[in-house]
Design a protein around this motif. Structure first.
Motif, mmCIF file in Angstrom:
data_model
loop_
_atom_site.group_PDB
_atom_site.id
_atom_site.type_symbol
_atom_site.label_atom_id
_atom_site.label_comp_id
_atom_site.label_asym_id
_atom_site.label_seq_id
_atom_site.Cartn_x
_atom_site.Cartn_y
_atom_site.Cartn_z
ATOM 1 N N MET A 171 0.813 -1.192 0.000
ATOM 2 C CA MET A 171 0.000 0.000 0.000
ATOM 3 C C MET A 171 0.857 1.256 0.000
ATOM 4 O O MET A 171 0.493 2.239 -0.622
ATOM 5 N N VAL A 172 1.963 1.211 0.743
ATOM 6 C CA VAL A 172 2.913 2.324 0.756
ATOM 7 C C VAL A 172 4.265 1.730 0.349
ATOM 8 O O VAL A 172 4.784 0.862 1.039
ATOM 9 N N ILE A 173 4.762 2.212 -0.763
ATOM 10 C CA ILE A 173 5.961 1.627 -1.371
ATOM 11 C C ILE A 173 7.080 2.653 -1.327
ATOM 12 O O ILE A 173 6.877 3.817 -1.703
ATOM 13 N N GLN A 174 8.234 2.211 -0.905
ATOM 14 C CA GLN A 174 9.390 3.109 -0.873
ATOM 15 C C GLN A 174 10.520 2.519 -1.699
ATOM 16 O O GLN A 174 10.836 1.329 -1.566
ATOM 17 N N ASN A 175 11.095 3.352 -2.545
ATOM 18 C CA ASN A 175 12.226 2.942 -3.374
ATOM 19 C C ASN A 175 13.335 3.980 -3.304
ATOM 20 O O ASN A 175 13.055 5.172 -3.270
ATOM 21 N N PRO A 176 14.567 3.529 -3.308
ATOM 22 C CA PRO A 176 14.959 2.138 -3.092
ATOM 23 C C PRO A 176 14.867 1.763 -1.612
ATOM 24 O O PRO A 176 14.617 2.625 -0.770
ATOM 25 N N ARG A 177 15.040 0.527 -1.264
ATOM 26 C CA ARG A 177 15.053 0.119 0.141
ATOM 27 C C ARG A 177 16.380 0.503 0.803
ATOM 28 O O ARG A 177 16.430 0.813 1.991
ATOM 29 N N TYR A 178 17.439 0.485 0.034
ATOM 30 C CA TYR A 178 18.761 0.866 0.527
ATOM 31 C C TYR A 178 19.386 1.830 -0.475
ATOM 32 O O TYR A 178 19.351 1.587 -1.671
ATOM 33 N N GLN A 179 19.921 2.929 0.024
ATOM 34 C CA GLN A 179 20.526 3.948 -0.830
ATOM 35 C C GLN A 179 21.860 4.360 -0.225
ATOM 36 O O GLN A 179 21.937 4.677 0.961
ATOM 37 N N VAL A 180 22.890 4.327 -1.071
ATOM 38 C CA VAL A 180 24.207 4.796 -0.643
ATOM 39 C C VAL A 180 24.539 6.031 -1.453
ATOM 40 O O VAL A 180 24.387 6.046 -2.672
ATOM 41 N N THR A 181 24.981 7.078 -0.787
ATOM 42 C CA THR A 181 25.376 8.288 -1.477
ATOM 43 C C THR A 181 26.679 8.806 -0.869
ATOM 44 O O THR A 181 27.098 8.367 0.204
ATOM 45 N N GLN A 182 27.278 9.746 -1.578
ATOM 46 C CA GLN A 182 28.516 10.330 -1.074
ATOM 47 C C GLN A 182 28.211 11.640 -0.362
ATOM 48 O O GLN A 182 27.219 12.319 -0.665
ATOM 49 N N PHE A 183 29.084 11.979 0.529
ATOM 50 C CA PHE A 183 28.981 13.244 1.257
ATOM 51 C C PHE A 183 28.793 14.393 0.264
ATOM 52 O O PHE A 183 29.589 14.555 -0.666
ATOM 53 N N GLY A 184 27.716 15.147 0.415
ATOM 54 C CA GLY A 184 27.480 16.308 -0.428
ATOM 55 C C GLY A 184 26.801 16.033 -1.753
ATOM 56 O O GLY A 184 26.437 16.975 -2.474
ATOM 57 N N LYS A 185 26.585 14.775 -2.099
ATOM 58 C CA LYS A 185 25.961 14.451 -3.390
ATOM 59 C C LYS A 185 24.448 14.344 -3.226
ATOM 60 O O LYS A 185 23.972 13.512 -2.438
ATOM 61 N N PRO A 186 23.693 15.149 -3.964
ATOM 62 C CA PRO A 186 22.223 15.137 -3.795
ATOM 63 C C PRO A 186 21.637 13.747 -3.993
ATOM 64 O O PRO A 186 22.101 12.970 -4.838
ATOM 65 N N VAL A 187 20.600 13.470 -3.228
ATOM 66 C CA VAL A 187 19.941 12.176 -3.315
ATOM 67 C C VAL A 187 18.435 12.375 -3.189
ATOM 68 O O VAL A 187 17.979 13.296 -2.500
ATOM 69 N N THR A 188 17.672 11.543 -3.886
ATOM 70 C CA THR A 188 16.204 11.587 -3.830
ATOM 71 C C THR A 188 15.661 10.230 -3.433
ATOM 72 O O THR A 188 16.036 9.206 -4.006
ATOM 73 N N LEU A 189 14.769 10.236 -2.461
ATOM 74 C CA LEU A 189 14.086 9.028 -2.031
ATOM 75 C C LEU A 189 12.632 9.122 -2.488
ATOM 76 O O LEU A 189 12.041 10.200 -2.462
ATOM 77 N N SER A 190 12.066 7.984 -2.840
ATOM 78 C CA SER A 190 10.746 7.959 -3.444
ATOM 79 C C SER A 190 9.747 7.215 -2.573
ATOM 80 O O SER A 190 10.079 6.225 -1.927
ATOM 81 N N CYS A 191 8.509 7.698 -2.583
ATOM 82 C CA CYS A 191 7.413 7.043 -1.884
ATOM 83 C C CYS A 191 6.182 7.096 -2.777
ATOM 84 O O CYS A 191 5.866 8.144 -3.344
ATOM 85 N N SER A 192 5.494 5.975 -2.885
ATOM 86 C CA SER A 192 4.230 5.961 -3.612
ATOM 87 C C SER A 192 3.191 5.201 -2.804
ATOM 88 O O SER A 192 3.527 4.354 -1.977
ATOM 89 N N GLN A 193 1.932 5.531 -3.050
ATOM 90 C CA GLN A 193 0.856 4.896 -2.289
ATOM 91 C C GLN A 193 -0.297 4.537 -3.216
ATOM 92 O O GLN A 193 -0.575 5.236 -4.186
ATOM 93 N N THR A 194 -0.946 3.425 -2.883
ATOM 94 C CA THR A 194 -2.101 2.971 -3.656
ATOM 95 C C THR A 194 -3.401 3.180 -2.891
ATOM 96 O O THR A 194 -4.436 2.643 -3.276
ATOM 97 N N LEU A 195 -3.346 3.955 -1.807
ATOM 98 C CA LEU A 195 -4.497 4.124 -0.918
ATOM 99 C C LEU A 195 -5.326 5.355 -1.245
ATOM 100 O O LEU A 195 -6.389 5.557 -0.659
ATOM 101 N N ASN A 196 -4.809 6.201 -2.125
ATOM 102 C CA ASN A 196 -5.486 7.456 -2.468
ATOM 103 C C ASN A 196 -5.696 8.340 -1.237
ATOM 104 O O ASN A 196 -6.713 9.037 -1.118
ATOM 105 N N HIS A 197 -4.714 8.330 -0.348
ATOM 106 C CA HIS A 197 -4.791 9.124 0.874
ATOM 107 C C HIS A 197 -4.399 10.571 0.614
ATOM 108 O O HIS A 197 -3.576 10.874 -0.241
#
Lengths: 116, 114
Positions: free
Chosen positions: B3-29
């Motif tokens: 119902m609530v999906i997060q991608n990726p489950r594990y994310q590695v980034t470097q100090f100072g390097k921008p990163v984006t985490l994603s969340c999606s939902q099928t609940l229409n909340h």
């Protein structure tokens, strides 16, 4: 401001024994109380919640909790635990019934360790 | 039946390097939340969206931003990750604020900063 105190960071219990996880809260307004469980590497799952009415609340997986306004407590209990209950347990408080808008204020969690 | 999906489950980034985490939902909340959970600590609310209205917690660092392009998706952007930003990031949804609806949580994304 609201706050939640979970008095025990870790609770070891033998399998099939009863367990109580303690939670105390402070709030200047009406409160709504929640217990969440977090299994390793997973998100939080709602166990039970107190919104109003009966102070004894029953949840999933055989857990129950009792709201005690005079003692500002919301302790979680299970009469007989199983290995599968090993997880982190979070108590949370909100001044909104669904925990919405301002979100939930969580305690630091109690790690329940079930010993065979 | 996620119902609530997060991608990726594990994310590695470097100090100072921008990163984006994603969340999606099928609940229409209506409401979507982002929490930060550091090791052995309680989840801490960063911000939430009520539909398109963004609500930032007072103590959320400016380094953290969020976007919600539609009802189903919400992103957490960390512009310049520091070592102290390593944590589990939890996305949650609820139908509407101030109701008896529960917050539903995703499995989280564990962020490592090198």
């Amino acid at each position: 401001a609201q706050s939640v105190t979970q008095l025990d960071s870790q609770v070891p219990v033998f399998e099939e024994a009863p367990v109580e996880l303690r939670c105390n809260y402070s709030s200047s307004v009406s409160v709504y109380l929640f217990w969440y469980v977090q299994y390793p590497n997973q998100g939080l799952q709602l166990l039970l919640k107190y919104l109003s009415g009966s102070t004894l609340v029953k949840g999933i997986n055989g857990f129950e909790a009792e709201f005690n306004k005079s003692q500002t407590s919301f302790h979680l209990r299970k009469p007989s635990v199983h290995i599968s209950d090993t997880a982190e347990y979070f108590c949370a408080v909100s001044d909104r019934p669904g925990g919405g808008a301002d979100g939930l204020t969580f305690g630091k969690g109690t790690h329940l360790i079930i010993q065979p | 039946d996620a119902m609530v999906i997060q991608n990726p489950r594990y994310q590695v980034t470097q100090f100072g390097k921008p990163v984006t985490l994603s969340c999606s939902q099928t609940l229409n909340h209506n409401v979507m939340y982002w929490y930060q959970q550091k090791s052995s600590q309680a989840p801490k609310l960063l911000f939430h969206y009520y539909d398109k209205d963004f609500n930032n917690e007072a103590d959320t660092p400016d380094n953290f931003q969020s976007r919600r392009p539609n009802t189903s998706f919400c992103f957490l952007d960390i512009r310049s990750p520091g070592l102290g930003d390593a944590a589990m990031y939890l996305c949650a949804t609820s139908r509407a604020s101030g109701t008896t609806d529960t917050q539903y949580f995703g499995p989280g994304t564990r962020l490592t900063v090198l």
